[in-house]
Design a protein around this motif. Structure first.
Motif, PDB file in Angstrom:
ATOM      1  N   VAL A 165       0.769  -1.290  -0.061  1.00  0.00           N
ATOM      2  CA  VAL A 165      -0.035  -0.088  -0.260  1.00  0.00           C
ATOM      3  C   VAL A 165       1.044   1.221   0.113  1.00  0.00           C
ATOM      4  O   VAL A 165       0.348   2.390  -0.196  1.00  0.00           O
ATOM      5  N   GLU A 166       1.967   1.051   0.357  1.00  0.00           N
ATOM      6  CA  GLU A 166       3.145   2.410   0.245  1.00  0.00           C
ATOM      7  C   GLU A 166       4.452   1.761  -0.149  1.00  0.00           C
ATOM      8  O   GLU A 166       4.767   0.553   0.291  1.00  0.00           O
ATOM      9  N   GLY A 167       5.236   2.580  -0.885  1.00  0.00           N
ATOM     10  CA  GLY A 167       6.630   2.081  -0.933  1.00  0.00           C
ATOM     11  C   GLY A 167       6.686   0.837  -2.142  1.00  0.00           C
ATOM     12  O   GLY A 167       5.772   0.500  -2.786  1.00  0.00           O
ATOM     13  N   SER A 168       7.971   0.213  -1.880  1.00  0.00           N
ATOM     14  CA  SER A 168       7.946  -1.074  -2.640  1.00  0.00           C
ATOM     15  C   SER A 168       8.268  -2.177  -1.610  1.00  0.00           C
ATOM     16  O   SER A 168       8.648  -2.232  -0.393  1.00  0.00           O
ATOM     17  N   TRP A 169       8.044  -3.258  -1.961  1.00  0.00           N
ATOM     18  CA  TRP A 169       8.007  -4.627  -1.249  1.00  0.00           C
ATOM     19  C   TRP A 169       8.434  -5.586  -2.002  1.00  0.00           C
ATOM     20  O   TRP A 169       8.128  -5.704  -3.184  1.00  0.00           O
ATOM     21  N   GLY A 170       9.246  -6.743  -1.379  1.00  0.00           N
ATOM     22  CA  GLY A 170       9.593  -7.693  -2.213  1.00  0.00           C
ATOM     23  C   GLY A 170       8.228  -8.416  -2.739  1.00  0.00           C
ATOM     24  O   GLY A 170       7.294  -8.609  -2.289  1.00  0.00           O
ATOM     25  N   ASN A 171       8.352  -9.005  -3.914  1.00  0.00           N
ATOM     26  CA  ASN A 171       7.287  -9.301  -4.611  1.00  0.00           C
ATOM     27  C   ASN A 171       6.755 -11.035  -4.126  1.00  0.00           C
ATOM     28  O   ASN A 171       5.625 -11.421  -4.408  1.00  0.00           O
ATOM     29  N   MET A 172       7.625 -11.471  -3.267  1.00  0.00           N
ATOM     30  CA  MET A 172       7.173 -12.800  -2.612  1.00  0.00           C
ATOM     31  C   MET A 172       6.641 -12.752  -1.177  1.00  0.00           C
ATOM     32  O   MET A 172       6.401 -13.832  -0.467  1.00  0.00           O
ATOM     33  N   GLY A 173       6.686 -11.489  -0.743  1.00  0.00           N
ATOM     34  CA  GLY A 173       5.767 -11.193   0.542  1.00  0.00           C
ATOM     35  C   GLY A 173       6.669 -11.374   1.827  1.00  0.00           C
ATOM     36  O   GLY A 173       7.989 -10.980   1.585  1.00  0.00           O
TER      37      GLY A 173
END
Length: 114
Positions: free
Chosen positions: A46-54
């Protein structure tokens, strides 16, 4: 107060080593009171970036137990099975006591002066 092992997962290579790691990690947690709270699952950035695998989140009774688990011969024996086949950022972090209020951080970080 509780502590956590947290990993932001970017990529996983499915292979026999990954399967072995997953089969063996639960047994490494038991002696230190560790338990999975989150293991990838559904998520939404919901904000920024995050690893695509959780996210992987493991809870321990306290920081000492979290560190002892990570350093334990049982976990160190399987760690390479994960690190060779998973790209992730991992940390150990101390939680906050029950009833903690965010306002408490103002005094600790001199934020109230700004």
């Amino acid at each position: 107060m509780p502590a956590y092992a947290l990993a932001q997962v970017h990529a996983v290579e499915p292979c026999p080593d990954t399967v072995e790691y997953l089969r063996r990690i639960d047994a490494t947690l038991d002696a230190f009171g560790g338990r999975f709270l989150v293991h990838r699952g559904k998520f939404e950035t919901v904000e920024g970036s995050w690893g695509n695998m959780g996210l992987i989140l493991i809870e321990f009774p306290d920081y000492r137990q979290a560190r002892a688990w990570y350093d334990s011969p049982a976990y160190q024996d399987i760690l390479h099975l994960r690190t060779r086949h998973m790209t992730a950022d991992a940390i150990l972090v101390e939680g906050v006591p029950a009833g903690y209020r965010a306002e408490r951080s103002l005094a600790e970080h001199s934020l109230a002066e700004h």
